[in-house]
Design a protein around this motif. Structure first.
Motif, PDB file in Angstrom:
ATOM      1  N   GLU A  73      18.744 -44.784  -3.607  1.00 46.26           N
ATOM      2  CA  GLU A  73      18.402 -43.364  -3.575  1.00 46.26           C
ATOM      3  C   GLU A  73      18.684 -42.771  -4.939  1.00 46.26           C
ATOM      4  OE1 GLU A  73      19.747 -40.612  -0.311  1.00 46.26           O
ATOM      5  OE2 GLU A  73      20.416 -42.567   0.458  1.00 46.26           O
ATOM      6  N   THR A  74      17.775 -41.952  -5.397  1.00 45.89           N
ATOM      7  CA  THR A  74      17.990 -41.348  -6.711  1.00 45.89           C
ATOM      8  C   THR A  74      17.381 -39.947  -6.695  1.00 45.89           C
ATOM      9  OG1 THR A  74      17.697 -41.730  -9.088  1.00 45.89           O
ATOM     10  CG2 THR A  74      15.869 -42.389  -7.682  1.00 45.89           C
ATOM     11  N   LYS A  75      17.738 -39.126  -7.665  1.00 47.97           N
ATOM     12  CA  LYS A  75      17.166 -37.780  -7.700  1.00 47.97           C
ATOM     13  C   LYS A  75      17.069 -37.286  -9.135  1.00 47.97           C
ATOM     14  CE  LYS A  75      21.459 -35.041  -6.919  1.00 47.97           C
ATOM     15  NZ  LYS A  75      21.888 -34.755  -8.243  1.00 47.97           N
ATOM     16  N   MET A  76      16.306 -36.232  -9.332  1.00 48.16           N
ATOM     17  CA  MET A  76      16.178 -35.620 -10.653  1.00 48.16           C
ATOM     18  C   MET A  76      17.046 -34.357 -10.690  1.00 48.16           C
ATOM     19  SD  MET A  76      14.028 -37.818 -11.871  1.00 48.16           S
ATOM     20  CE  MET A  76      13.934 -37.135 -13.519  1.00 48.16           C
ATOM     21  N   ASP A  77      17.569 -34.054 -11.885  1.00 48.19           N
ATOM     22  CA  ASP A  77      18.398 -32.852 -12.043  1.00 48.19           C
ATOM     23  C   ASP A  77      17.904 -32.027 -13.226  1.00 48.19           C
ATOM     24  OD1 ASP A  77      20.859 -33.470 -10.178  1.00 48.19           O
ATOM     25  OD2 ASP A  77      20.417 -35.323 -11.270  1.00 48.19           O
ATOM     26  N   ARG A  78      18.245 -30.754 -13.184  1.00 47.27           N
ATOM     27  CA  ARG A  78      17.954 -29.893 -14.334  1.00 47.27           C
ATOM     28  C   ARG A  78      19.165 -29.843 -15.252  1.00 47.27           C
ATOM     29  NH1 ARG A  78      14.500 -24.571 -12.366  1.00 47.27           N
ATOM     30  NH2 ARG A  78      12.788 -25.792 -11.472  1.00 47.27           N
ATOM     31  N   LYS A  79      18.913 -30.102 -16.528  1.00 48.59           N
ATOM     32  CA  LYS A  79      19.958 -29.991 -17.542  1.00 48.59           C
ATOM     33  C   LYS A  79      19.621 -28.735 -18.336  1.00 48.59           C
ATOM     34  CE  LYS A  79      21.729 -32.792 -21.399  1.00 48.59           C
ATOM     35  NZ  LYS A  79      21.546 -34.056 -22.148  1.00 48.59           N
ATOM     36  N   ASN A  80      20.440 -27.722 -18.160  1.00 47.74           N
ATOM     37  CA  ASN A  80      20.089 -26.416 -18.720  1.00 47.74           C
ATOM     38  C   ASN A  80      20.674 -26.202 -20.113  1.00 47.74           C
ATOM     39  OD1 ASN A  80      18.864 -24.891 -16.241  1.00 47.74           O
ATOM     40  ND2 ASN A  80      20.644 -26.026 -15.505  1.00 47.74           N
ATOM     41  N   TYR A  81      19.810 -25.971 -21.068  1.00 47.61           N
ATOM     42  CA  TYR A  81      20.262 -25.554 -22.394  1.00 47.61           C
ATOM     43  C   TYR A  81      19.093 -24.916 -23.103  1.00 47.61           C
ATOM     44  CZ  TYR A  81      18.240 -29.971 -24.214  1.00 47.61           C
ATOM     45  OH  TYR A  81      17.412 -31.015 -24.543  1.00 47.61           O
ATOM     46  N   PHE A  82      19.403 -24.135 -24.103  1.00 46.65           N
ATOM     47  CA  PHE A  82      18.318 -23.470 -24.805  1.00 46.65           C
ATOM     48  C   PHE A  82      18.091 -24.104 -26.165  1.00 46.65           C
ATOM     49  CE2 PHE A  82      16.625 -20.538 -27.896  1.00 46.65           C
ATOM     50  CZ  PHE A  82      15.396 -20.302 -27.305  1.00 46.65           C
ATOM     51  N   TYR A  83      16.856 -24.447 -26.429  1.00 53.20           N
ATOM     52  CA  TYR A  83      16.483 -24.928 -27.751  1.00 53.20           C
ATOM     53  C   TYR A  83      14.993 -24.657 -27.891  1.00 53.20           C
ATOM     54  CZ  TYR A  83      17.584 -27.522 -31.928  1.00 53.20           C
ATOM     55  OH  TYR A  83      17.840 -27.849 -33.223  1.00 53.20           O
ATOM     56  N   PRO A  84      14.523 -24.244 -29.071  1.00 55.33           N
ATOM     57  CA  PRO A  84      13.119 -23.821 -29.189  1.00 55.33           C
ATOM     58  C   PRO A  84      12.112 -24.883 -28.732  1.00 55.33           C
ATOM     59  CG  PRO A  84      14.328 -23.278 -31.179  1.00 55.33           C
ATOM     60  CD  PRO A  84      15.268 -24.061 -30.316  1.00 55.33           C
ATOM     61  N   LYS A  88      10.994 -24.776 -21.432  1.00 53.27           N
ATOM     62  CA  LYS A  88      11.408 -24.295 -20.111  1.00 53.27           C
ATOM     63  C   LYS A  88      12.829 -23.737 -20.077  1.00 53.27           C
ATOM     64  CE  LYS A  88      10.610 -28.299 -18.075  1.00 53.27           C
ATOM     65  NZ  LYS A  88       9.894 -29.467 -17.503  1.00 53.27           N
ATOM     66  N   GLY A  89      13.608 -24.094 -21.100  1.00 54.13           N
ATOM     67  CA  GLY A  89      15.024 -23.711 -21.064  1.00 54.13           C
ATOM     68  C   GLY A  89      15.853 -24.724 -20.298  1.00 54.13           C
ATOM     69  N   TYR A  90      15.227 -25.758 -19.787  1.00 54.39           N
ATOM     70  CA  TYR A  90      15.967 -26.857 -19.162  1.00 54.39           C
ATOM     71  C   TYR A  90      15.138 -28.133 -19.292  1.00 54.39           C
ATOM     72  CZ  TYR A  90      12.749 -26.057 -15.230  1.00 54.39           C
ATOM     73  OH  TYR A  90      11.624 -25.906 -14.468  1.00 54.39           O
ATOM     74  N   GLN A  91      15.830 -29.244 -19.206  1.00 54.27           N
ATOM     75  CA  GLN A  91      15.178 -30.552 -19.266  1.00 54.27           C
ATOM     76  C   GLN A  91      15.345 -31.200 -17.903  1.00 54.27           C
ATOM     77  OE1 GLN A  91      17.360 -33.359 -21.658  1.00 54.27           O
ATOM     78  NE2 GLN A  91      15.541 -34.550 -22.160  1.00 54.27           N
ATOM     79  N   ILE A  92      14.297 -31.819 -17.370  1.00 50.42           N
ATOM     80  CA  ILE A  92      14.457 -32.544 -16.113  1.00 50.42           C
ATOM     81  C   ILE A  92      14.946 -33.950 -16.457  1.00 50.42           C
ATOM     82  CG2 ILE A  92      13.395 -33.323 -13.964  1.00 50.42           C
ATOM     83  CD1 ILE A  92      11.373 -31.078 -14.218  1.00 50.42           C
ATOM     84  N   LYS A 129       8.573 -30.792 -30.354  1.00 50.18           N
ATOM     85  CA  LYS A 129       9.053 -31.061 -31.713  1.00 50.18           C
ATOM     86  C   LYS A 129       9.004 -29.786 -32.538  1.00 50.18           C
ATOM     87  CE  LYS A 129       7.445 -35.459 -32.923  1.00 50.18           C
ATOM     88  NZ  LYS A 129       6.491 -36.255 -33.665  1.00 50.18           N
ATOM     89  N   SER A 130      10.081 -29.532 -33.272  1.00 52.62           N
ATOM     90  CA  SER A 130      10.048 -28.404 -34.213  1.00 52.62           C
ATOM     91  C   SER A 130       9.631 -28.933 -35.575  1.00 52.62           C
ATOM     92  CB  SER A 130      11.438 -27.780 -34.365  1.00 52.62           C
ATOM     93  OG  SER A 130      11.933 -27.389 -33.110  1.00 52.62           O
ATOM     94  N   GLY A 137       9.612 -21.066 -42.320  1.00 57.02           N
ATOM     95  CA  GLY A 137       9.138 -20.832 -40.963  1.00 57.02           C
ATOM     96  C   GLY A 137       9.280 -22.087 -40.114  1.00 57.02           C
ATOM     97  N   SER A 138       9.204 -21.917 -38.796  1.00 59.82           N
ATOM     98  CA  SER A 138       9.239 -23.068 -37.897  1.00 59.82           C
ATOM     99  C   SER A 138       8.018 -23.053 -36.991  1.00 59.82           C
ATOM    100  CB  SER A 138      10.502 -23.035 -37.032  1.00 59.82           C
ATOM    101  OG  SER A 138      11.606 -23.429 -37.800  1.00 59.82           O
ATOM    102  N   LEU A 139       7.416 -24.236 -36.809  1.00 59.15           N
ATOM    103  CA  LEU A 139       6.260 -24.378 -35.934  1.00 59.15           C
ATOM    104  C   LEU A 139       6.658 -25.294 -34.792  1.00 59.15           C
ATOM    105  CD1 LEU A 139       3.766 -25.014 -38.849  1.00 59.15           C
ATOM    106  CD2 LEU A 139       3.929 -22.910 -37.497  1.00 59.15           C
ATOM    107  N   LEU A 140       6.041 -25.095 -33.636  1.00 59.06           N
ATOM    108  CA  LEU A 140       6.404 -25.909 -32.484  1.00 59.06           C
ATOM    109  C   LEU A 140       5.200 -26.667 -31.948  1.00 59.06           C
ATOM    110  CD1 LEU A 140       8.711 -23.237 -30.969  1.00 59.06           C
ATOM    111  CD2 LEU A 140       9.448 -25.538 -31.569  1.00 59.06           C
TER     112      LEU A 140
END
Ligand SMILES: [Zn+2]
Length: 474
Positions: A73-84, A88-92, A129-130, A137-140
């Motif tokens: 059994e396994t599951k996915m989780d949200r790892k919440n952090y902010f980076y440009p 989404k503001g989180y990584q699955i 990718k930044s 300037g920064s492009l995404l």
């Protein structure tokens, strides 16, 4: 005093699935910015991620190849952090129930085979990718957002830069064999972070772990570990400790540089991904994946030694990649001289492949062509040296060896009468060399052989010429 280096690695490897982990966008390197992304990749409101089953399959394949236990059994989780670049503001990702646990990779060390244990392999999505432009300037670019990754985390079982390099080479070789990742470090599909500290074994004290991030080659990994080892030992000698920090390797300065000081463990506020329900992995599926795993490099290596009776060293070189191993076996099929084939591949073929920075798959001639070349030499139709010249033409023009030999008139001269005439002419012109030879100067013989080869544009059978010259001068 005795110091011991302790290294743990975290490796991120992009999976070669056709589509991304939660949507149908293509997984592809390069391409115009933001052309391979959709509302799901960007996590826009109202979108729902759907897990790509191939990602689980690839993760399980890696887990089995590295001797891991596969979770039921396994599951996915949200790892919440902010980076440009994380729109989404989180990584699955996966937190407490990773897809694979335990496992190991074996490496050869001076003391013998060593097992580097794996803590876990979990699946997650890559970020965008930044791109920082010169004007500040920064492009995404979100093409990479949602590309599937596996993260492989080792126990701190590695004790030097050299061991880390050997580990990564084996790991990469296996990942490529099982075709889950192309492992191109220069394209970011294999990335490595290193955690290093040092123990003073006499005083039984150890330094705080330093993390070195974003290493872009296995050499850089080894150098960064050796550099950090020395830095930590110097700190221990001065009665100090390392700071909990993240550093990066500077290839120009050949040293690590502080990126940021870590203030405690980051709080990612992990929680279960609500849009993807828990997953059960069936035994049947694991068995099916296991049954379809290709022969892994160390097993292939042992088989090459016993089946083709070649040295372990040769077998190791030849099984470094699946493509090279396949090319070797295909050549042997047509030549029946496994050691000779190994010599040609490890020598002239690989040297040229390396010089031109190409892959074995990119050769312009086939395995059968190489076998034909070796057969021409073994049958005495061309000399070894002419063989090397023919191979060069094969590399450049992609022609088969029989054509090259015919077109350039390179068939070896084995005719005794014909050689007799040429040898006599050479002897007539070089009385001084005959005298030197009779006075015990062996170099004179070499000179005379060379003259005959020159007169025949390398086509004379050198063994025959050698024998004739000796006979005529004695
Ligand atoms: Zn998408």
């Amino acid at each position: 005093m005795s110091y011991k280096t302790i290294v743990g690695l975290e490796i991120h490897s992009e999976l070669m699935t056709e589509s991304k982990v939660f949507c149908d966008c293509k997984v592809e390197f390069g391409g115009d910015s933001n052309t391979n992304c959709c509302p799901i990749c960007l996590g826009l409101p109202g979108t729902l991620p759907v897990l790509n089953k191939r990602v689980l399959e690839f993760g399980i394949r890696a887990g089995l190849a590295f001797n891991c236990n596969i979770a039921k059994e396994t599951k996915m989780d949200r790892k919440n952090y902010f980076y440009p670049d994380l729109v989404k503001g989180y990584q699955i990702s996966q937190y407490d129930m990773p897809l694979c646990e335990k496992g190991y990779v074996e490496i050869d060390t001076e003391e013998g085979t060593k097992k580097v244990r794996l803590i876990r392999i979990h699946i997650e999505e890559d970020t965008g990718k930044s791109i920082h432009s010169n004007d500040g300037g920064s492009l995404l670019d979100y093409n990479r957002s949602g590309v599937p990754l596996i993260e492989i985390v080792t126990e701190p079982d590695i004790n030097s830069g050299e061991e880390a390099q050997a580990f990564l080479e084996n790991l990469k070789s296996i990942l490529k064999y099982i075709e889950v990742s192309d492992c191109k470090m220069e394209e970011g599909s294999l990335r490595c972070d290193v955690n290093v500290n040092v123990i003073d074994e006499d005083k039984d004290i150890k330094t705080t772990v330093t993390e070195v991030k974003n290493l872009n080659s296995f050499k850089a990994v080894a150098k960064a570990i050796d550099y950090e080892t020395n830095r930590h030992i110097a700190l221990l000698k001065a009665g100090k400790d390392a700071i909990r920090e993240t550093r990066r390797w500077d290839d120009m300065k050949n040293e690590t540089i502080v990126m940021r000081v870590k203030e405690g463990v980051a709080d990612y506020r992990y929680f279960p991904e609500p849009d993807i329900v828990g997953m059960e992995i069936e035994d049947n599926w694991i068995k099916e994946i296991r049954d379809n795993l290709p022969e892994l490099p160390h097993i292939k290596k042992d088989r090459f030694v016993s089946e083709y009776d070649i040295p372990v060293y040769d077998a190791k070189v030849l099984t470094a990649t699946k493509a090279l191993a396949d090319f070797y076996e295909e050549t042997v099929k047509y030549s029946k001289d496994p050691k000779q084939v190994s010599n040609w591949i490890m020598g002239d073929v690989l040297r040229r492949v390396k010089d031109e920075d190409i892959d074995i798959e990119d050769l312009r001639f086939t395995a059968k062509d190489l076998a034909d070349l070796i057969n021409l030499i073994n049958e005495g139709k061309i000399s070894n040296n002419i063989g090397k010249k023919v191979l060069r033409t094969m590399f450049e023009e992609g022609k088969d060896p029989n054509t090259v030999v015919k077109e350039k008139g390179l068939i070896q001269i084995n005719d005794e009468d014909e050689l007799n005439k040429i040898v006599d002419e050479v002897l007539d012109k070089n009385p001084q060399s005959i005298e030197d030879y009779n006075n015990g100067k062996d170099r004179a013989l070499g000179f005379l052989v060379g003259q005959v080869m020159k007169a025949t544009r390398g086509k004379a059978n050198p063994q025959m010429v050698n024998k004739m010259l000796r006979e005529k001068m004695s």
